[in-house]
Each structure stands twice: as structure tokens, then as C-alpha cells.
Design a protein around this motif. Structure first.
Motif, mmCIF file in Angstrom:
data_model
loop_
_atom_site.group_PDB
_atom_site.id
_atom_site.type_symbol
_atom_site.label_atom_id
_atom_site.label_comp_id
_atom_site.label_asym_id
_atom_site.label_seq_id
_atom_site.Cartn_x
_atom_site.Cartn_y
_atom_site.Cartn_z
ATOM 1 N N ARG A 115 0.834 -1.205 0.000
ATOM 2 C CA ARG A 115 0.000 0.000 0.000
ATOM 3 C C ARG A 115 0.869 1.257 0.000
ATOM 4 N N GLN A 116 1.991 1.230 0.704
ATOM 5 C CA GLN A 116 2.864 2.401 0.799
ATOM 6 C C GLN A 116 3.452 2.761 -0.568
ATOM 7 N N HIS A 117 3.905 1.753 -1.310
ATOM 8 C CA HIS A 117 4.453 2.015 -2.640
ATOM 9 C C HIS A 117 3.367 2.510 -3.589
ATOM 10 N N VAL A 177 -4.353 -13.997 -3.964
ATOM 11 C CA VAL A 177 -5.464 -13.898 -4.911
ATOM 12 C C VAL A 177 -6.080 -12.498 -4.862
ATOM 13 N N LEU A 178 -6.315 -12.024 -3.642
ATOM 14 C CA LEU A 178 -6.878 -10.684 -3.473
ATOM 15 C C LEU A 178 -5.973 -9.621 -4.062
ATOM 16 N N THR A 209 -14.191 -2.207 3.948
ATOM 17 C CA THR A 209 -14.460 -3.514 4.542
ATOM 18 C C THR A 209 -15.061 -3.338 5.929
ATOM 19 N N MET A 210 -16.211 -3.958 6.141
ATOM 20 C CA MET A 210 -16.872 -3.902 7.438
ATOM 21 C C MET A 210 -16.700 -5.196 8.203
ATOM 22 N N ALA A 211 -16.474 -6.289 7.491
ATOM 23 C CA ALA A 211 -16.358 -7.585 8.169
ATOM 24 C C ALA A 211 -15.614 -8.568 7.292
ATOM 25 N N SER A 354 -8.293 -0.755 -0.324
ATOM 26 C CA SER A 354 -9.433 -1.562 0.102
ATOM 27 C C SER A 354 -9.001 -2.988 0.438
ATOM 28 N N ILE A 355 -8.128 -3.562 -0.389
ATOM 29 C CA ILE A 355 -7.659 -4.922 -0.157
ATOM 30 C C ILE A 355 -6.778 -4.987 1.085
#
Length: 367
Positions: A115-117, A177-178, A209-211, A354-355
Motif C-alpha cells: 500500500r505504501q508504494h 489472490v486478493l 471492509t466492514m467484516a 481496500s484490499i
């Protein structure tokens, strides 16, 4: 007319060799789309693998081949630089493009390996020094663009829910996969629920994401969807099970199933409207509308709708045009100073954000 100079780093599958797949819509690679566009010229290819360079030269009649990205950028001076290397190299490649004054970059997904990159790449794009497209191809694909129009004009009423399936053949960790294919699925959801094509409103509309797997946070309490206890961290790491992600995008409830270890590949979204339904995915497109039920009195059922092309030869009779329109967008970004890409590195970052949030919730719930 002077042709636009294109160079590619990474001469593997998406860079070149997938063009040999007889069943895929063409063009389906960076080299293929450059060759198909009369406004473009392929001026160089770079890969550290000598065999890939040789195969690329033979297939695309390109003699300007390099093992050094800096050397290629220095000698070929491309207008558009295509990055088709592994995600852990993407930030480095973008920074090289910036140093050599490249105007437009097309970067493969996922935008980065962290995420940082990804955030740093998006920040470089936002600085205005260089335009960076993320190749989330469904933003350019005519079938997904049709669904976006359906959503916007409320052809089947208000969008109520989105469910997704991402199933891979190989036994791969679910987190992988995600990260690799889930970016396409998440970005497609972002695209379909956002009001515009560009990045101005997606920060508030990205999937939150909530759950994960069993507990859906309602803001008041946790509602258990599964009675058994599962090691969620183990699910992500070994890829033997299926995981479920629950969340919202632009206030629309979203549920995604992610799995592996099957003998088939599934990538699809199911959009539920107040007066209909749309299913879309790889090799899948269906529209349904509400009608008087042929099965029950005083009830309504969904009826399959025939989808016709807007003009002869266009999708669904013809191609979706996903790779072709991506390069056309890059050409417009090169020509129009104030233009933002339909699929920018900001979109790429938001999919990864999000992932990353989903993966972190798995770790928290299983810790």
C-alpha cells in the motif's frame, strides 16, 4: 504525422506473449496494442531475460532491445512508457520514467506490492509531473461501461447490492489472490458505483471492509454469519478455504467470495437493482428485468433481456475494446494537458487500499 513513441519494460505475458492465445480478444498485450494503433511506434523493449528479448524481437520485429531500463529510456526517449514488470518493481520504474522526462506511463496491476508504494506512485501522478495510468482494463471495456450507464440512468431502478466471486484454479494463498486479481474486482466495483470516470469522487466511494468471514459490523453490534470458529489468518496464508468479505461502496452493500483450489476460474459481479439484475464477468454478461411472473399469480419474476449492439459490429457482436481504449486514453492524456486518465494510479491505489484493509481485518480477527 509524427508517431507516438512507445517503449515496454517487461516482455513476458502481459507485455507480449499472451497475444499468442488464440481465444483471447485482441489486442491483449502492451506490444499488441501498440502494433495495432497506427498513431503509435514501438521504439524499444527491455527485459533482464535474454530469451524473452529474443522472442520479443522475433514476434514484433523490434531491434531496439535492452537489459537496462535506464539505457532504454535514455536511447529511445519514449512518449509513453509501458511497465509490465512484477509489482515490487513498479515504483522504481515510475521514478526512472520521471527522471527521463517521460510524459505518460501505463502501469500494470496491481499498482504496487504494498500500500505504501502504491500511495507513492499515486502521489507522483497527483503532482502533475507525469501522468500514470493503471491498467485496470474493465474501466475501458464496453460491457462494464454499459453496466455503468445502466447504474447511472437507473434503467432497472436503484442499485441495491453487489456480490462478487473471485475463484482461481491454482492453490494460491487467498491474500495473494486478493492482491493480484482482486484489484481488478475491487476497481470494477469502484468504477460502477462512482458518479464519474475520473478520480475526483472515488476517495469517498471506495470499498470499505466492514467484516471478514463471519462478523458483519453494523455499527451497533456484530452479527455472526457462521456458527463455527475459523482461523482466518490461516485461510489467507495457505489458500485451502474460501473467505468472504463484507463491506460498502458508495453506501451500497458489497459481499465478495474469494477462493482457490478449484478446477476452473471465476471472475464475476452480480448487481441487484430494485427492478432487475445484471451479471457480468469473464465470459459472462446477462441482464434481467422485472416482469409479471409466469410461475406465480400476483407476483413478479426476473426475465432475461436480449442485449443488442448499439451499432452494427459493436459489442456484444464485436470486441469490448478494453486494451485498445486504454491506449487511446493514454494518447489523449499525452495530447491534452489537463486530462486525467479514465484509469489512473489513484484508482490503482484505492483498490489496493481496500484490499489492504480487508487483509488487516483478517489478521485482527484471527489474532
Amino acid at each position: 504525422m509524427k508517431k507516438v513513441r512507445n517503449a515496454i519494460v517487461g516482455l513476458g505475458r502481459i507485455g507480449s506473449t499472451l497475444e499468442e492465445d488464440r481465444l483471447r480478444e485482441k489486442p491483449c498485450t502492451h506490444a499488441g496494442v501498440i502494433a495495432s494503433n497506427p498513431s503509435c511506434l514501438l521504439v524499444g523493449g527491455c527485459d533482464i531475460d535474454r530469451e524473452k528479448r529474443h522472442a520479443f524481437s522475433k514476434q514484433w520485429k523490434c531491434s531496439a532491445l535492452f537489459s537496462s531500463t535506464d539505457e532504454m529510456l535514455k536511447r529511445t526517449r519514449p512518449d509513453i512508457f509501458h511497465i509490465a514488470t512484477p509489482p515490487e518493481t513498479h515504483l522504481e520504474m515510475v521514478e526512472k520514467a520521471l527522471r527521463w522526462h517521460v510524459k505518460v506511463v501505463i502501469c500494470e496491476k496491481p499498482l504496487a506490492h504494498t500500500r505504501q508504494h502504491a500511495y507513492r506512485i499515486a502521489r507522483i501522478h497527483a503532482s502533475g509531473r507525469i501522468k500514470i495510468l493503471a491498467n485496470h482494463e474493465r474501466r475501458y471495456s464496453e460491457d462494464y461501461r454499459r453496466v455503468k450507464r445502466i447504474t447511472q440512468d437507473r434503467r432497472y431502478g436503484k442499485l441495491r447490492t453487489i456480490t462478487g466471486k473471485l475463484i482461481l484454479e491454482q492453490q494460491e494463498p487467498l491474500a495473494s489472490v486478493l492482491w493480484n486479481d482482486g484489484t481488478h474486482l475491487i476497481d470494477a466495483i469502484h468504477f460502477l458505483v462512482s458518479e464519474r470516470d475520473h478520480a475526483g469522487d472515488v476517495f469517498s466511494n471506495r470499498v470499505r471492509t466492514m467484516a471478514v468471514h463471519g462478523n458483519l459490523s453494523t455499527g451497533r453490534k456484530n452479527c455472526s454469519f457462521f456458527s463455527r470458529t475459523t482461523d482466518l489468518k490461516e485461510d489467507l496464508s495457505i489458500g485451502k478455504k474460501t473467505c468472504y468479505i463484507f463491506g460498502r461502496a458508495a453506501k451500497i452493500p458489497v459481499a465478495i467470495e474469494v477462493g482457490g483450489g478449484r478446477d476452473h476460474f471465476l471472475f464475476e459481479l452480480d448487481l441487484g437493482f430494485s427492478r432487475g439484475r445484471v451479471r457480468i464477468g469473464n465470459g459472462l454478461y446477462e441482464e434481467y428485468e422485472s416482469a409479471e411472473s409466469p410461475f406465480y399469480e400476483h407476483m413478479r419474476s426476473l426475465k432475461l433481456v436480449e442485449v443488442l449492439p448499439e451499432q452494427p459490429g459493436m459489442w456484444p457482436e464485436g470486441p469490448t475494446g478494453y486494451f485498445t481504449k486504454m491506449l487511446e486514453d493514454a494518447l489523449l492524456c499525452l495530447k491534452e494537458k489537463g486530462r486525467n486518465p479514465v484509469s489512473s494510479s489513484v484508482h490503482g491505489y484505492l483498490a489496493i487500499a481496500s484490499i489492504d484493509e480487508a487483509v488487516r481485518r483478517f489478521s485482527v480477527h484471527s489474532g
